[in-house]
Design a protein around this motif. Sequence first.
Motif, PDB file in Angstrom:
ATOM      1  N   GLU A   6       0.835  -1.200   0.000  1.00  9.10           N
ATOM      2  CA  GLU A   6       0.000   0.000   0.000  1.00  9.10           C
ATOM      3  C   GLU A   6       0.869   1.249   0.000  1.00  9.10           C
ATOM      4  O   GLU A   6       1.988   1.244   0.537  1.00  9.10           O
ATOM      5  N   SER A   7       0.328   2.301  -0.572  1.00  7.61           N
ATOM      6  CA  SER A   7       0.995   3.604  -0.537  1.00  7.61           C
ATOM      7  C   SER A   7      -0.065   4.694  -0.638  1.00  7.61           C
ATOM      8  O   SER A   7      -1.220   4.417  -0.965  1.00  7.61           O
ATOM      9  N   GLY A   8       0.341   5.922  -0.346  1.00 12.13           N
ATOM     10  CA  GLY A   8      -0.547   7.055  -0.509  1.00 12.13           C
ATOM     11  C   GLY A   8      -1.116   7.611   0.784  1.00 12.13           C
ATOM     12  O   GLY A   8      -1.818   8.631   0.755  1.00 12.13           O
ATOM     13  N   LEU A  18      -7.398  11.934  -0.436  1.00 19.24           N
ATOM     14  CA  LEU A  18      -6.228  11.077  -0.623  1.00 19.24           C
ATOM     15  C   LEU A  18      -6.626   9.935  -1.544  1.00 19.24           C
ATOM     16  O   LEU A  18      -7.788   9.508  -1.552  1.00 19.24           O
ATOM     17  N   ARG A  19      -5.645   9.444  -2.289  1.00 18.89           N
ATOM     18  CA  ARG A  19      -5.848   8.221  -3.055  1.00 18.89           C
ATOM     19  C   ARG A  19      -4.824   7.195  -2.605  1.00 18.89           C
ATOM     20  O   ARG A  19      -3.614   7.415  -2.755  1.00 18.89           O
ATOM     21  N   LEU A  20      -5.326   6.113  -2.067  1.00 19.74           N
ATOM     22  CA  LEU A  20      -4.457   5.009  -1.683  1.00 19.74           C
ATOM     23  C   LEU A  20      -4.289   4.067  -2.862  1.00 19.74           C
ATOM     24  O   LEU A  20      -5.230   3.837  -3.626  1.00 19.74           O
ATOM     25  N   SER A  21      -3.099   3.533  -2.978  1.00 18.00           N
ATOM     26  CA  SER A  21      -2.799   2.534  -4.002  1.00 18.00           C
ATOM     27  C   SER A  21      -2.308   1.260  -3.340  1.00 18.00           C
ATOM     28  O   SER A  21      -1.692   1.309  -2.269  1.00 18.00           O
ATOM     29  N   CYS A  22      -2.565   0.160  -3.999  1.00 14.24           N
ATOM     30  CA  CYS A  22      -2.063  -1.132  -3.522  1.00 14.24           C
ATOM     31  C   CYS A  22      -1.544  -1.904  -4.730  1.00 14.24           C
ATOM     32  O   CYS A  22      -2.339  -2.327  -5.585  1.00 14.24           O
ATOM     33  N   THR A  78      -3.015  -3.195  -9.758  1.00 17.74           N
ATOM     34  CA  THR A  78      -3.122  -2.211  -8.674  1.00 17.74           C
ATOM     35  C   THR A  78      -4.598  -1.931  -8.388  1.00 17.74           C
ATOM     36  O   THR A  78      -5.412  -1.833  -9.313  1.00 17.74           O
ATOM     37  N   TYR A  80      -7.116   0.779  -6.103  1.00 17.26           N
ATOM     38  CA  TYR A  80      -7.085   2.127  -5.557  1.00 17.26           C
ATOM     39  C   TYR A  80      -8.269   2.352  -4.611  1.00 17.26           C
ATOM     40  O   TYR A  80      -9.335   1.753  -4.777  1.00 17.26           O
ATOM     41  N   GLN A  82     -10.043   5.853  -3.513  1.00 20.60           N
ATOM     42  CA  GLN A  82     -10.142   7.311  -3.549  1.00 20.60           C
ATOM     43  C   GLN A  82     -10.965   7.763  -2.354  1.00 20.60           C
ATOM     44  O   GLN A  82     -12.105   7.312  -2.181  1.00 20.60           O
ATOM     45  N   THR A 117      -1.196   1.170   5.491  1.00 23.93           N
ATOM     46  CA  THR A 117      -0.697   2.538   5.359  1.00 23.93           C
ATOM     47  C   THR A 117      -1.514   3.434   6.282  1.00 23.93           C
ATOM     48  O   THR A 117      -2.742   3.317   6.356  1.00 23.93           O
TER      49      THR A 117
END
Length: 123
Positions: A6-8, A18-22, A78, A80, A82, A117
């Motif tokens: 995970e990031s973001g 925020l937008r998280l990504s995996c 990936t 996401y 949002q 995250t």
Amino acid sequence: QVQLVESGGGLVQAGDSLRLSCAVSGLQFNRYAMGWFRQRPEKEREFVAAISWHGGTSKIADFVKDRFAISRDDGRSTVYLQMNSLKPEDTAVYYCAASSQRFSMYDSTFDSWGQGTQVTVSS
């Protein structure tokens, strides 16, 4: 070896987005449902969002359904999350997870998990 990264996450103010990504590796991504869960301080882990194989079905938890959205990019392996109009009560560690089922919202059916995250929303 299956990996979900995970990031973001970060520290934001109330009302921000925020937008998280995996990013997922080590499995056939387009044959896995993906989900996002969160654990708020001193609370149990809870379901946030899930999306099926190929993205045809998705579900957002009622308490965030007007503010959060889930999507996936199979070409990038990936998923996401949002998050808009963030509130202090959204402060939590957010986890992504992969399920070999076509679609699921239940954490017991998710086989692989990321490390999480942190999202912190200040008032």
